[in-house]
Structure formats: C-alpha cells, structure tokens
Design a protein around this motif. Structure first.
Motif, mmCIF file in Angstrom:
data_model
loop_
_atom_site.group_PDB
_atom_site.id
_atom_site.type_symbol
_atom_site.label_atom_id
_atom_site.label_comp_id
_atom_site.label_asym_id
_atom_site.label_seq_id
_atom_site.Cartn_x
_atom_site.Cartn_y
_atom_site.Cartn_z
ATOM 1 N N GLN A 23 0.831 -1.208 0.000
ATOM 2 C CA GLN A 23 0.000 0.000 0.000
ATOM 3 C C GLN A 23 0.865 1.257 0.000
ATOM 4 O OE1 GLN A 23 -2.550 -0.466 3.408
ATOM 5 N NE2 GLN A 23 -4.000 -1.809 2.342
ATOM 6 N N SER A 46 1.070 4.074 -2.886
ATOM 7 C CA SER A 46 0.878 5.492 -2.571
ATOM 8 C C SER A 46 2.053 6.328 -3.063
ATOM 9 C CB SER A 46 0.717 5.651 -1.052
ATOM 10 O OG SER A 46 0.623 7.013 -0.703
ATOM 11 N N ASN A 74 1.854 6.818 -6.749
ATOM 12 C CA ASN A 74 0.855 7.849 -7.084
ATOM 13 C C ASN A 74 1.426 9.246 -6.879
ATOM 14 O OD1 ASN A 74 -0.994 5.848 -7.703
ATOM 15 N ND2 ASN A 74 -1.944 5.879 -5.665
ATOM 16 N N LYS A 98 1.207 11.833 5.175
ATOM 17 C CA LYS A 98 0.067 12.297 4.391
ATOM 18 C C LYS A 98 0.013 13.818 4.318
ATOM 19 C CE LYS A 98 -2.818 8.257 5.386
ATOM 20 N NZ LYS A 98 -4.056 7.769 6.067
#
Length: 443
Positions: free
Chosen positions: A186, A190, A193, A399
């Motif tokens: 994951q 990420s 991306n 994030k």
C-alpha cells in the motif's frame, strides 16, 4: 540503523531455527502438542532403541541366574579301541568282565573293542562370592538402562515440544510478514501515485520497491521454514515414509502459563538415577573382583549308561562329588582386576559428582533465564505498542507532507521487527519452560 539494515534484520528473524530438510507439496494436518508428544513417545526410534538396550541389560542380568541354578548336559559317545587298558576299562564299564577276559594273551591283544555310552552331567555352584557380587553389578546395570529409557522418553518429549514451538513461531512469522507485505504494498502504491504527480523523487519509489522485495523474500523463507519445521517434527514422531513431507498446522503461539515450577534440583531425576546406578554397579564390581581371592565350592555329578552295542542303554553307573578350588596366585591377574575395578569406581564417582554439579547449575541458570525472558517479553510488548503508535504518527505526517517516504518505510520495518522480536521472545520463553520441566521432572 538504516532502512536496509532493518530489512535484513527482519529476514534473519525467520531463518535458522530448524535443520533444512527436503520439502515437497503436501496436505496440511492439524496437530496438537499433546498429540505430538504421545505419538513420539510411542514411535520415536531413539526411545525404541533405549527400550531395546534395557531389554538387553535385563537379559544380561538373567544370565547370572546360573549362579544359583544347575547346569545339566546330555551326551552320547561311541568309542572303539584296541588299547589293552581302555579295552579292559570298557568291559568294566559294561559290567561284562568274565574269567576268560583275564587270559594274558587276550589282555595284551584285545582286538577292536567298542563302547557306546550315554551320560547326564550336572554342575552346581555352591559358594562363589565373586559371582554373587557380579550378579549385583548386573542388576544395577539393568537399572541403569531402565532409568536411561525413562529419561529418553522425557528428553524426546522435550524435543517434540521444542520443535512444535519452533513450528508455531514459523507460522507466527508468516502471519506477521503477510500483514507487513500488505501494508508495504500500500505504501509502495501510494508513493507511485505521488511520484506520478511529481510530489516525490524516483528514489522514494525505489526504496519502497526494495522493501516490498525484501518482505516477499522473507515471507518465502517463512513458508519454507514451516515445511522444514514440520519435517523435523515428523522425524521426531517417526511419522512414516521419509520421502513424503507432512505439513502440520499448530495451535497459535502463546506464552506458556507462568505456573510455579520448583527450580530445585532432585537426585531422583531419571538421568541422575542412571548415573547413581552405574556408580553402584562399579562398587559391586570392586567387591566381585576382591572375592576372587576366596575359594570356590562347586558340586558335580554324572550318570552314565554303557553298552557294547549301539543304542543299547544298560549297565548304569554314577559319579558325584564336591570340589573346592582356591587360586592362591594368578600371576597378579586378580590383584590387577581389583585395582582396575577400584579406579573405575573412583572415575565413575567423579563423573557422577561432576554431572550433579552441572545439573544444579543448569537448573539455576534456567530459572534465571525464565525471569529474564519474562522481562524481555514485557519490554517487547511495550516496544510493539510504541512501534504501532510511531507508525501511526509517521503515516499521518507523511500524508501531510511532513515526513519522508524513508521515514514511513523505516517505521513500518521497525514495527515488523518488534513484532517478530516479541514472537521470538515468546518462543524462547516457552522452550525454556519446557526445558525447565525436563530438568525438574521426577519419575
């Protein structure tokens, strides 16, 4: 510790616990610990060999029954001679001497004379103190192998418990790595991306891919370790055809309940009792060798049937008596045997004392190891909790763009490392507890 070092540490955690064996595709079979122990006690080759050794020692002991029981032998002899003395002796044994047999010419030239005799001979020991003490030594030797057989069962039970726990750890490692792989993939997705949006560098994507590859490699090793540990457990249980691997599914790895186990050393432990019996046997052999200086008394007897024709059984006679023999000097053989037996006894005494001292130290050391492992488990549990929290914080900062990809991957690797460390500590603790039970078991 950099990210690459952490990944290598994770891989090392899941290897090196069992001996590699050939692995083939197999069907998984659930197995409980008690079931594995019971199967091994029944089928293990080492236990069966120990039982055979015990039976051999018992058979050797019963050979000494001859000290109290007579020896009986039966024989049949056919003889022919023209020797004057033996020929006349045959006539006497056959109770067939006549006046004509005293003719000098016949006495000097009897011609071919036959004698056919059947006999029953009996020998009976009456007093032989050397053999009596040798019998006591054989009895103690029988006890040695009885205790060895009992200890072998305890030891194989421990080996099964150890192998079973290692298999539990292999499953736990696979579970941890499987979860880690999902999380790392994951992260990798990420990062890709973000890279496609121009938010991170190409090196961040490569670092994430390196961690995915490393976890996949460790997971493959964990799968192999499950098969290897299953094969090792199957070998202990003597599970059948060695050419076919059997994959076992275990109960989940949990810390063995911390019940009170007396850490005290006991002289009644099976292996210690075997050493003590061996020492007693050596003491009996010293007395046996010393008793060879004393006289021996034996009874003997013979019953005979003699006839001049084959398979005729007439003219019986008997012979019986008691023999006293005393070897005054045997060329120092008996003296040297006594000295050798004394040295063997003294050597055995030192070996027993050394074994007992080492066993006491091992019992005390194992008790301290358990205390240390309890502390280590608590520390690892705390470290896992902290690693979870650190990963959560780092993930949130990532994030928000406040943490780098390397920081996130490092936190993820740290969590996996701490989880594997906790599983390893629990495995080591359980094995040590089983070992303590082996050291303190009294049968």
């Amino acid at each position: 510790m950099n990210i690459i070092t952490k990944l290598k540490t994770i891989s090392m955690f899941v290897t090196g616990f069992v001996l590699p064996l050939a692995v083939s595709a197999q069907e998984a079979k659930h197995l409980e610990l008690n079931q594995a122990v019971n199967i091994a006690v029944k089928n293990n080759n080492n236990i069966q060999i120990a039982e055979l050794d015990r039976k051999v020692a018992n058979a050797n002991y019963h050979q000494t029954d001859a000290i109290f029981l007579p020896q009986v032998s039966v024989g049949y002899t056919a003889l022919t001679t023209n020797n004057p003395l033996n020929a006349f002796g045959f006539l006497l044994q056959q109770e067939s001497v006549a006046a004509a047999d005293f003719d000098p010419s016949k006495l000097n030239n009897p011609g071919a004379t036959q004698n056919y005799g059947a006999s029953v001979d009996v020998k009976m020991p009456l007093v032989n103190l050397g053999l009596i003490y040798a019998r006591k030594a054989a009895k103690k030797q029988d006890e040695v192998y009885k205790y060895k057989a009992a200890y072998m069962k305890d030891y194989i039970s421990f080996e099964v418990q150890k192998a079973y726990t290692q298999l539990q750890f292999a499953y736990q490692a696979r579970e941890i790595l499987s979860r880690t792989l999902v999380d790392v993939k994951q992260i990798h997705q990420s990062v890709e991306n973000f890279y496609n949006k121009g938010l991170v560098q190409k090196s961040d994507v490569l670092n994430a891919q390196v961690q995915v590859n490393t976890i996949e490699s460790a997971l493959a090793k964990a799968e192999s370790n499950i098969a290897n540990a299953s094969d090792g457990l199957n070998l202990l249980m003597n599970g059948g055809d060695d050419s076919k691997s059997q994959l076992y599914i275990t109960d989940s790895l949990e810390q063995k309940s911390n019940l009170e186990v007396s850490p005290e050393f006991s002289m009644n432990r099976s292996d210690v009792m075997a050493m003590q019996s061996a020492l007693d046997a050596s003491k009996a052999m010293v007395k046996s060798s010393a008793m060879n200086f004393l006289p021996k008394i034996n009874a003997f007897g013979s019953y005979q049937l003699n006839d001049s024709k084959i398979f005729k059984f007439q003219n019986d006679s008997y012979l019986a008596g008691i023999n006293l023999s005393w070897t005054i000097f045997s060329g120092n053989q008996n003296r040297s045997k006594v000295r050798s037996a004394i040295f063997q006894r003294d050597k055995m005494k030192r070996e027993v004392d050394d074994y007992i001292d080492k066993s006491k130290l091992e019992v005390n050391k194992t008790a301290r190891d358990i205390q240390d492992l309890n502390i280590e488990i608590r520390k690892q549990q705390s470290s896992v909790e902290h690693a979870y929290e650190a990963l959560r914080i780092t993930n949130n900062r990532y994030k928000e763009g406040l943490a780098s990809t390397t920081d996130l991957l490092t936190s993820q690797a740290q969590l996996s490392q701490q989880q594997l460390g906790l599983a390893q500590a629990v495995m080591t603790y359980n094995i040590t507890r089983y070992y303590q039970e082996l050291l303190t078991t009294i049968k």
